[in-house]
Design a protein around this motif. Structure first.
Motif, PDB file in Angstrom:
ATOM      1  N   THR A  53      12.026  59.380  98.572  1.00 19.74           N
ATOM      2  CA  THR A  53      13.409  58.935  98.524  1.00 19.74           C
ATOM      3  C   THR A  53      13.682  58.050  99.731  1.00 19.74           C
ATOM      4  O   THR A  53      13.484  58.457 100.873  1.00 19.74           O
ATOM      5  N   TYR A  54      14.104  56.817  99.437  1.00 16.03           N
ATOM      6  CA  TYR A  54      14.438  55.835 100.463  1.00 16.03           C
ATOM      7  C   TYR A  54      15.961  55.751 100.500  1.00 16.03           C
ATOM      8  O   TYR A  54      16.598  55.548  99.453  1.00 16.03           O
ATOM      9  N   GLY A  62      11.519  57.009  94.261  1.00 13.76           N
ATOM     10  CA  GLY A  62      10.258  56.419  93.855  1.00 13.76           C
ATOM     11  C   GLY A  62       9.167  57.476  93.874  1.00 13.76           C
ATOM     12  O   GLY A  62       9.440  58.669  94.013  1.00 13.76           O
ATOM     13  N   TYR A  63       7.931  57.013  93.748  1.00 17.84           N
ATOM     14  CA  TYR A  63       6.781  57.915  93.738  1.00 17.84           C
ATOM     15  C   TYR A  63       5.707  57.361  94.672  1.00 17.84           C
ATOM     16  O   TYR A  63       5.582  56.153  94.823  1.00 17.84           O
ATOM     17  N   TRP A  64       4.957  58.277  95.265  1.00 18.97           N
ATOM     18  CA  TRP A  64       3.902  57.867  96.179  1.00 18.97           C
ATOM     19  C   TRP A  64       2.633  58.665  95.905  1.00 18.97           C
ATOM     20  O   TRP A  64       2.676  59.761  95.352  1.00 18.97           O
ATOM     21  N   ASN A  65       1.503  58.058  96.271  1.00 13.65           N
ATOM     22  CA  ASN A  65       0.230  58.763  96.245  1.00 13.65           C
ATOM     23  C   ASN A  65      -0.740  58.045  97.172  1.00 13.65           C
ATOM     24  O   ASN A  65      -0.393  57.033  97.788  1.00 13.65           O
ATOM     25  N   VAL A  66      -1.917  58.593  97.274  1.00 12.92           N
ATOM     26  CA  VAL A  66      -2.960  58.003  98.100  1.00 12.92           C
ATOM     27  C   VAL A  66      -4.070  57.538  97.170  1.00 12.92           C
ATOM     28  O   VAL A  66      -4.528  58.297  96.309  1.00 12.92           O
ATOM     29  N   CYS A  72       0.207  54.313  98.520  1.00 14.27           N
ATOM     30  CA  CYS A  72       0.717  53.492  97.432  1.00 14.27           C
ATOM     31  C   CYS A  72       2.051  54.056  96.953  1.00 14.27           C
ATOM     32  O   CYS A  72       2.253  55.274  96.957  1.00 14.27           O
ATOM     33  N   SER A  73       2.950  53.166  96.536  1.00 15.82           N
ATOM     34  CA  SER A  73       4.252  53.604  96.031  1.00 15.82           C
ATOM     35  C   SER A  73       4.704  52.720  94.885  1.00 15.82           C
ATOM     36  O   SER A  73       4.287  51.568  94.756  1.00 15.82           O
ATOM     37  N   VAL A  74       5.569  53.305  94.058  1.00 13.21           N
ATOM     38  CA  VAL A  74       6.173  52.584  92.942  1.00 13.21           C
ATOM     39  C   VAL A  74       7.646  52.958  92.913  1.00 13.21           C
ATOM     40  O   VAL A  74       8.019  54.099  93.208  1.00 13.21           O
ATOM     41  N   SER A  78      10.440  49.372  88.029  1.00 13.60           N
ATOM     42  CA  SER A  78       9.164  48.656  88.133  1.00 13.60           C
ATOM     43  C   SER A  78       8.015  49.634  87.897  1.00 13.60           C
ATOM     44  O   SER A  78       8.124  50.821  88.211  1.00 13.60           O
ATOM     45  N   ASP A  79       6.915  49.136  87.357  1.00 19.99           N
ATOM     46  CA  ASP A  79       5.715  49.962  87.214  1.00 19.99           C
ATOM     47  C   ASP A  79       4.585  49.421  88.104  1.00 19.99           C
ATOM     48  O   ASP A  79       3.431  49.782  87.948  1.00 19.99           O
ATOM     49  N   HIS A  80       4.951  48.554  89.043  1.00 23.62           N
ATOM     50  CA  HIS A  80       3.973  47.953  89.970  1.00 23.62           C
ATOM     51  C   HIS A  80       3.783  48.849  91.197  1.00 23.62           C
ATOM     52  O   HIS A  80       4.729  49.096  91.943  1.00 23.62           O
ATOM     53  N   TRP A  81       2.564  49.322  91.394  1.00 20.64           N
ATOM     54  CA  TRP A  81       2.230  50.121  92.568  1.00 20.64           C
ATOM     55  C   TRP A  81       1.838  49.182  93.701  1.00 20.64           C
ATOM     56  O   TRP A  81       0.939  48.352  93.539  1.00 20.64           O
ATOM     57  N   ALA A  82       2.509  49.280  94.833  1.00 21.89           N
ATOM     58  CA  ALA A  82       2.184  48.499  96.031  1.00 21.89           C
ATOM     59  C   ALA A  82       1.436  49.427  96.989  1.00 21.89           C
ATOM     60  O   ALA A  82       1.847  50.572  97.195  1.00 21.89           O
ATOM     61  N   CYS A  83       0.342  48.944  97.557  1.00 22.14           N
ATOM     62  CA  CYS A  83      -0.481  49.779  98.433  1.00 22.14           C
ATOM     63  C   CYS A  83      -0.563  49.184  99.836  1.00 22.14           C
ATOM     64  O   CYS A  83      -0.515  47.959 100.003  1.00 22.14           O
TER      65      CYS A  83
END
Length: 109
Positions: A53-54, A62-66, A72-74, A78-83
């Motif tokens: 949460t921003y 949003g969602y995050w993972n490694v 990486c987050s999305v 949007s469905d674009h993951w930025a890393c």
């Protein structure tokens, strides 16, 4: 005198850069899970379950993972993951984009 100053500044840069520790995937997971970062103008919380949460005025979920050694987050819709690569100093986490842009967040205690 000017030449001495330039040499001093150039020689001083590597020591400052070495203060940052590059984070691996396991380091990133451990550093972010359950943490809130303060960016000065906003905060961001990272849950253990992969939600983030921003908050800058109003919250954005949003969602995050490694992935590998990157955070990486999305941010829907949007469905674009930025890393991002990551580095750390005591109480500070740094996100480094593919273009080299840097964002630092202070760990809230």
């Amino acid at each position: 005198m000017r030449r001495f100053t330039l040499v001093f500044l150039v020689l001083g840069l590597p020591a400052a850069a070495e203060d940052w520790q590059t984070l691996t995937g396991a380091d990133i997971q451990a550093a972010l899970a359950g943490v809130t970062l303060d960016y000065g103008h906003a905060t961001q919380s990272f849950s253990d379950t992969g939600e983030t949460t921003y908050v800058s005025g109003r919250p954005s979920l949003g969602y995050w993972n490694v992935r590998g050694d990157q955070y990486c987050s999305v941010w829907p819709p949007s469905d674009h993951w930025a890393c991002y690569d990551m580095a750390a100093k005591p109480d500070v986490l740094r996100f480094i984009s593919a273009s080299g842009d840097v964002t630092d967040g202070i760990i809230q205690r």
